[in-house]
Design a protein around this motif. Structure first.
Motif, PDB file in Angstrom:
ATOM      1  N   PHE A 138       5.712  -1.471   6.005  1.00  0.00           N
ATOM      2  CA  PHE A 138       7.057  -1.630   5.446  1.00  0.00           C
ATOM      3  C   PHE A 138       7.745  -0.276   5.316  1.00  0.00           C
ATOM      4  O   PHE A 138       8.882  -0.094   5.737  1.00  0.00           O
ATOM      5  N   LEU A 139       7.047   0.708   4.758  1.00  0.00           N
ATOM      6  CA  LEU A 139       7.625   2.041   4.576  1.00  0.00           C
ATOM      7  C   LEU A 139       7.817   2.728   5.923  1.00  0.00           C
ATOM      8  O   LEU A 139       8.848   3.372   6.152  1.00  0.00           O
ATOM      9  N   GLN A 140       6.866   2.581   6.840  1.00  0.00           N
ATOM     10  CA  GLN A 140       7.007   3.177   8.164  1.00  0.00           C
ATOM     11  C   GLN A 140       8.236   2.645   8.884  1.00  0.00           C
ATOM     12  O   GLN A 140       8.988   3.404   9.479  1.00  0.00           O
ATOM     13  N   GLU A 141       8.416   1.336   8.850  1.00  0.00           N
ATOM     14  CA  GLU A 141       9.518   0.719   9.586  1.00  0.00           C
ATOM     15  C   GLU A 141      10.874   0.948   8.921  1.00  0.00           C
ATOM     16  O   GLU A 141      11.864   1.177   9.600  1.00  0.00           O
ATOM     17  N   SER A 142      10.915   0.860   7.605  1.00  0.00           N
ATOM     18  CA  SER A 142      12.202   1.014   6.922  1.00  0.00           C
ATOM     19  C   SER A 142      12.571   2.485   6.755  1.00  0.00           C
ATOM     20  O   SER A 142      13.742   2.840   6.834  1.00  0.00           O
ATOM     21  N   PHE A 172      -1.670  -7.989   7.561  1.00  0.00           N
ATOM     22  CA  PHE A 172      -0.570  -8.425   8.409  1.00  0.00           C
ATOM     23  C   PHE A 172       0.774  -7.990   7.821  1.00  0.00           C
ATOM     24  O   PHE A 172       1.667  -7.563   8.537  1.00  0.00           O
ATOM     25  N   LEU A 173       0.908  -8.073   6.513  1.00  0.00           N
ATOM     26  CA  LEU A 173       2.177  -7.742   5.867  1.00  0.00           C
ATOM     27  C   LEU A 173       2.433  -6.246   5.754  1.00  0.00           C
ATOM     28  O   LEU A 173       3.537  -5.785   6.011  1.00  0.00           O
ATOM     29  N   VAL A 174       1.417  -5.488   5.327  1.00  0.00           N
ATOM     30  CA  VAL A 174       1.669  -4.074   5.018  1.00  0.00           C
ATOM     31  C   VAL A 174       0.846  -3.087   5.823  1.00  0.00           C
ATOM     32  O   VAL A 174       1.137  -1.899   5.807  1.00  0.00           O
ATOM     33  N   GLY A 175      -0.183  -3.532   6.517  1.00  0.00           N
ATOM     34  CA  GLY A 175      -0.989  -2.624   7.323  1.00  0.00           C
ATOM     35  C   GLY A 175      -2.432  -2.570   6.852  1.00  0.00           C
ATOM     36  O   GLY A 175      -2.813  -3.214   5.881  1.00  0.00           O
ATOM     37  N   PRO A 176      -3.247  -1.780   7.551  1.00  0.00           N
ATOM     38  CA  PRO A 176      -4.665  -1.698   7.217  1.00  0.00           C
ATOM     39  C   PRO A 176      -4.884  -1.189   5.798  1.00  0.00           C
ATOM     40  O   PRO A 176      -4.165  -0.298   5.330  1.00  0.00           O
ATOM     41  N   SER A 177      -5.874  -1.756   5.136  1.00  0.00           N
ATOM     42  CA  SER A 177      -6.161  -1.348   3.765  1.00  0.00           C
ATOM     43  C   SER A 177      -7.656  -1.396   3.519  1.00  0.00           C
ATOM     44  O   SER A 177      -8.403  -1.997   4.295  1.00  0.00           O
ATOM     45  N   LYS A 178      -8.073  -0.729   2.455  1.00  0.00           N
ATOM     46  CA  LYS A 178      -9.481  -0.772   2.059  1.00  0.00           C
ATOM     47  C   LYS A 178      -9.551  -0.700   0.544  1.00  0.00           C
ATOM     48  O   LYS A 178      -8.654  -0.164  -0.115  1.00  0.00           O
ATOM     49  N   THR A 179     -10.623  -1.264   0.014  1.00  0.00           N
ATOM     50  CA  THR A 179     -10.790  -1.237  -1.439  1.00  0.00           C
ATOM     51  C   THR A 179     -11.209   0.162  -1.883  1.00  0.00           C
ATOM     52  O   THR A 179     -11.821   0.915  -1.127  1.00  0.00           O
ATOM     53  N   ASN A 180     -10.818   0.501  -3.100  1.00  0.00           N
ATOM     54  CA  ASN A 180     -11.198   1.768  -3.709  1.00  0.00           C
ATOM     55  C   ASN A 180     -11.161   1.589  -5.225  1.00  0.00           C
ATOM     56  O   ASN A 180     -11.090   0.478  -5.726  1.00  0.00           O
ATOM     57  N   ARG A 181     -11.189   2.667  -5.933  1.00  0.00           N
ATOM     58  CA  ARG A 181     -11.137   2.620  -7.399  1.00  0.00           C
ATOM     59  C   ARG A 181      -9.740   3.010  -7.875  1.00  0.00           C
ATOM     60  O   ARG A 181      -9.040   3.764  -7.216  1.00  0.00           O
ATOM     61  N   ARG A 182      -9.382   2.472  -9.024  1.00  0.00           N
ATOM     62  CA  ARG A 182      -8.105   2.825  -9.646  1.00  0.00           C
ATOM     63  C   ARG A 182      -8.173   4.270 -10.148  1.00  0.00           C
ATOM     64  O   ARG A 182      -9.237   4.889 -10.134  1.00  0.00           O
ATOM     65  N   LYS A 183      -7.043   4.795 -10.638  1.00  0.00           N
ATOM     66  CA  LYS A 183      -6.997   6.158 -11.179  1.00  0.00           C
ATOM     67  C   LYS A 183      -7.979   6.366 -12.324  1.00  0.00           C
ATOM     68  O   LYS A 183      -8.521   7.450 -12.488  1.00  0.00           O
ATOM     69  N   ASP A 184      -8.226   5.307 -13.094  1.00  0.00           N
ATOM     70  CA  ASP A 184      -9.130   5.429 -14.240  1.00  0.00           C
ATOM     71  C   ASP A 184     -10.598   5.300 -13.846  1.00  0.00           C
ATOM     72  O   ASP A 184     -11.485   5.294 -14.698  1.00  0.00           O
ATOM     73  N   GLY A 242     -11.064  -2.231  -8.691  1.00  0.00           N
ATOM     74  CA  GLY A 242      -9.808  -2.983  -8.721  1.00  0.00           C
ATOM     75  C   GLY A 242      -8.697  -2.288  -7.968  1.00  0.00           C
ATOM     76  O   GLY A 242      -7.530  -2.632  -8.115  1.00  0.00           O
ATOM     77  N   GLY A 243      -9.060  -1.311  -7.138  1.00  0.00           N
ATOM     78  CA  GLY A 243      -8.050  -0.608  -6.361  1.00  0.00           C
ATOM     79  C   GLY A 243      -8.058  -1.045  -4.913  1.00  0.00           C
ATOM     80  O   GLY A 243      -9.057  -1.546  -4.394  1.00  0.00           O
ATOM     81  N   LEU A 244      -6.928  -0.855  -4.275  1.00  0.00           N
ATOM     82  CA  LEU A 244      -6.771  -1.129  -2.858  1.00  0.00           C
ATOM     83  C   LEU A 244      -5.795  -0.087  -2.338  1.00  0.00           C
ATOM     84  O   LEU A 244      -4.728   0.105  -2.927  1.00  0.00           O
ATOM     85  N   VAL A 245      -6.153   0.584  -1.266  1.00  0.00           N
ATOM     86  CA  VAL A 245      -5.226   1.558  -0.700  1.00  0.00           C
ATOM     87  C   VAL A 245      -4.778   1.060   0.670  1.00  0.00           C
ATOM     88  O   VAL A 245      -5.585   0.670   1.506  1.00  0.00           O
ATOM     89  N   VAL A 246      -3.466   1.016   0.856  1.00  0.00           N
ATOM     90  CA  VAL A 246      -2.869   0.700   2.153  1.00  0.00           C
ATOM     91  C   VAL A 246      -2.770   2.037   2.870  1.00  0.00           C
ATOM     92  O   VAL A 246      -2.093   2.954   2.400  1.00  0.00           O
ATOM     93  N   GLU A 247      -3.469   2.144   3.996  1.00  0.00           N
ATOM     94  CA  GLU A 247      -3.599   3.433   4.669  1.00  0.00           C
ATOM     95  C   GLU A 247      -2.307   3.928   5.290  1.00  0.00           C
ATOM     96  O   GLU A 247      -2.029   5.124   5.280  1.00  0.00           O
ATOM     97  N   LYS A 248      -1.532   3.073   5.868  1.00  0.00           N
ATOM     98  CA  LYS A 248      -0.205   3.390   6.405  1.00  0.00           C
ATOM     99  C   LYS A 248       0.649   2.153   6.206  1.00  0.00           C
ATOM    100  O   LYS A 248       0.488   1.162   6.907  1.00  0.00           O
TER     101      LYS A 248
END
Length: 116
Positions: free
Chosen positions: A31-35, A6-18, A22-28
């Motif tokens: 906040f950034l789209q609107e601002s 609701f706050l930032v958009g659709p997201s899905k779990t993934n892996r961190r860089k290492d 423990g990762g989560l990616v916000v697909e779009k």
């Protein structure tokens, strides 16, 4: 989490860089789209989120926005870099960002601009 979408958009779990869980990616990022403003993204979302998770929950968090795709990687349990060494803080505004123009129209000095 439901509220997160609701706050930032659709997201899905993934892996961190290492490669660890423990990762989560916000697909779009909404906040950034609107601002359309890098400074607002970094100073009103990224840094406060990292500070909140570390100080209030005791969990380090690195938030890594991608200003081209408008994706945002959240890596829980990963210590964030200080802003002076963080590649998320490049100079200059995003194409189409109106914040600099709006603030100039309101008579705010360049030292008060959110994205420099």
């Amino acid at each position: 989490p439901t509220f997160f979408g609701f706050l930032v958009g659709p997201s899905k779990t993934n892996r961190r860089k290492d490669g660890m869980p423990g990762g989560l990616v916000v697909e779009k990022c909404k906040f950034l789209q609107e601002s359309g403003c890098k400074g607002m993204c970094l100073n009103i979302c990224k840094l406060p989120a990292q500070d909140f998770f570390k100080e209030e929950l005791g969990l380090p968090l690195t938030v890594s926005p991608n200003f081209v795709t408008q994706e945002c990687q959240w890596s829980f349990g990963e210590e964030p870099l200080p802003p002076s060494k963080d590649p998320s803080f490049p100079k200059g505004c995003l194409a189409g960002c109106d914040s600099r123009k709006i603030m100039a129209e309101r008579g705010l000095s360049s030292g008060q601009l959110v994205c420099e």
